[in-house]
Design an enzyme around this catalytic site. Sequence first.
Site, short mmCIF file in Angstrom:
data_model
loop_
_atom_site.label_atom_id
_atom_site.label_comp_id
_atom_site.label_asym_id
_atom_site.label_seq_id
_atom_site.Cartn_x
_atom_site.Cartn_y
_atom_site.Cartn_z
CE LYS A 1 26.60 22.93 22.29
NZ LYS A 1 26.56 21.48 22.45
CG ASP B 1 26.23 14.41 18.50
OD1 ASP B 1 26.72 15.34 17.81
OD2 ASP B 1 25.69 14.60 19.60
CE1 TYR C 1 26.40 18.16 25.58
CE2 TYR C 1 24.17 17.31 25.46
CZ TYR C 1 25.04 18.34 25.74
OH TYR C 1 24.56 19.55 26.17
NE ARG D 1 2.64 21.58 15.56
CZ ARG D 1 1.54 21.00 15.06
NH1 ARG D 1 1.64 19.98 14.23
NH2 ARG D 1 0.35 21.44 15.38
C1 LIG Z 1 25.61 20.54 22.96
C2 LIG Z 1 25.58 19.16 22.44
C3 LIG Z 1 24.37 18.45 22.31
C4 LIG Z 1 23.04 19.02 22.77
O1 LIG Z 1 22.65 20.13 22.03
P1 LIG Z 1 21.74 21.33 22.60
O2 LIG Z 1 21.65 22.25 21.45
O3 LIG Z 1 22.46 21.88 23.78
O4 LIG Z 1 20.44 20.73 23.01
C5 LIG Z 1 24.42 17.19 21.76
N1 LIG Z 1 25.57 16.62 21.38
C6 LIG Z 1 26.75 17.26 21.50
C7 LIG Z 1 28.01 16.58 21.05
C8 LIG Z 1 26.81 18.54 22.03
O5 LIG Z 1 27.98 19.17 22.16
#
Ligand SMILES: *Cc1c(COP(=O)(O)O)cnc(C)c1O
Length: 396
Positions: A200, A175, A103, A51
Amino acid sequence: MHKINYDDSTKIIKDTVRPDPATGAANSPVYLSSTFAQQDPTKLGKYDYARSGNPTRDQVEESIAHLEGGSRGFAFATGMAAISAAFLSLHQGDHIIVTKDVYGGTFRLVTQLLPNYGISHTFVDLNDKEALEAAYQENTKVVYAETPSNPTLTVVDLAAIAQSAHAHGALLFADNTFMTPLYQKPLELGADLVLHSATKFLSGHSDILAGLVVTKDDKLGEEIYFIQNAMGATLGVSDCWLLLRGLKTLKVRMKAETEGATELAGWLEQQSAVAGVHYPGLRSDPNYAIQSKQAASGGAVLSFDVGSEENVRTLVQHLRLPLFSVSLGAVETILSYPCTMSHAELDAGEQEASGITPGLLRLSVGIEDLEDLKADFKQALAFLPAADQERQVNYS
Ligand SMILES: *Cc1c(COP(=O)(O)O)cnc(C)c1O
């Protein structure tokens, strides 16, 4: 030794292909070990318990920190775990300013969980300088941006927001999921912390969930490291390995996907059944100027409006190629319906305020042949009535 300043594409390969010193294996092993044997009873080695640190995870964390130009990188089980960890650096009584089209999962966290811990928020259009100025409170600690936004692809000016946040003694968290560090480097534009849903583009194959944090300075890096170890939502080593595997092809995937998105956005704009297209890589888009200033491309995601829920249903029924699902940033083209998918957390009024209309579809372009994709959209759009000219989005 003189340090060569490699291009990002070279950096990625150098960072992700590191021969194993023990065996010479080109790819680093998946260190499936929760614990590490110690030599010295009085002083623990670099690794003790996974961890707190694991060599496979280190490689991911070092790669992303290097690519974003940050001091430290941290890998989490999901994007939301990474975002939660960043918010855990706040304290009771703190206030945050959040971009108004954040988001859906972040919206839920900010509105339904953080208030339980005494952390308040204000949603603001971060491009509205007066509204942003008015939103600061004495206890504002963070401004949270996401650009381009999901699903309307609204772009906010990161350098201007960083300057404003810093003038008020607040940090900027950004983000960077939609752009990836290949196209946009928020830390260079003034942000203090960068977040990714590596679920993504960075992993890129719709196979794992992962999240990343990159900090600009060591002090914030130490704080996030403490939080990562304390909260414990680290990325498992098998998924770390898959993320490294995905990262290796990031550049070629992004290039093909972005070319496809640029071409499709321009083409969709001209189709009579389409009432409007949002894509910051289009010259006709109101976000084009800021996007071109701070990012190297419009990215691989666009959204378009076919006017009504009924038209959405007809289109989805007739399309053969896109995967109709949530998520984005994968090798396969993914078509999503924000109203019931990514933004279901918002009520009808909130959806309308965020520009999430009943006819809006989000498209994450994959690496299929562009002509095949276009032909598929062409045959499916033919089932739709022409969009009402009055309703056409006016970008002039
Ligand atoms: C998908 C997404 C998230 C969240 O991510 P997860 O891996 O689904 O927890 C946060 N910000 C953006 C812009 C996203 O597309």
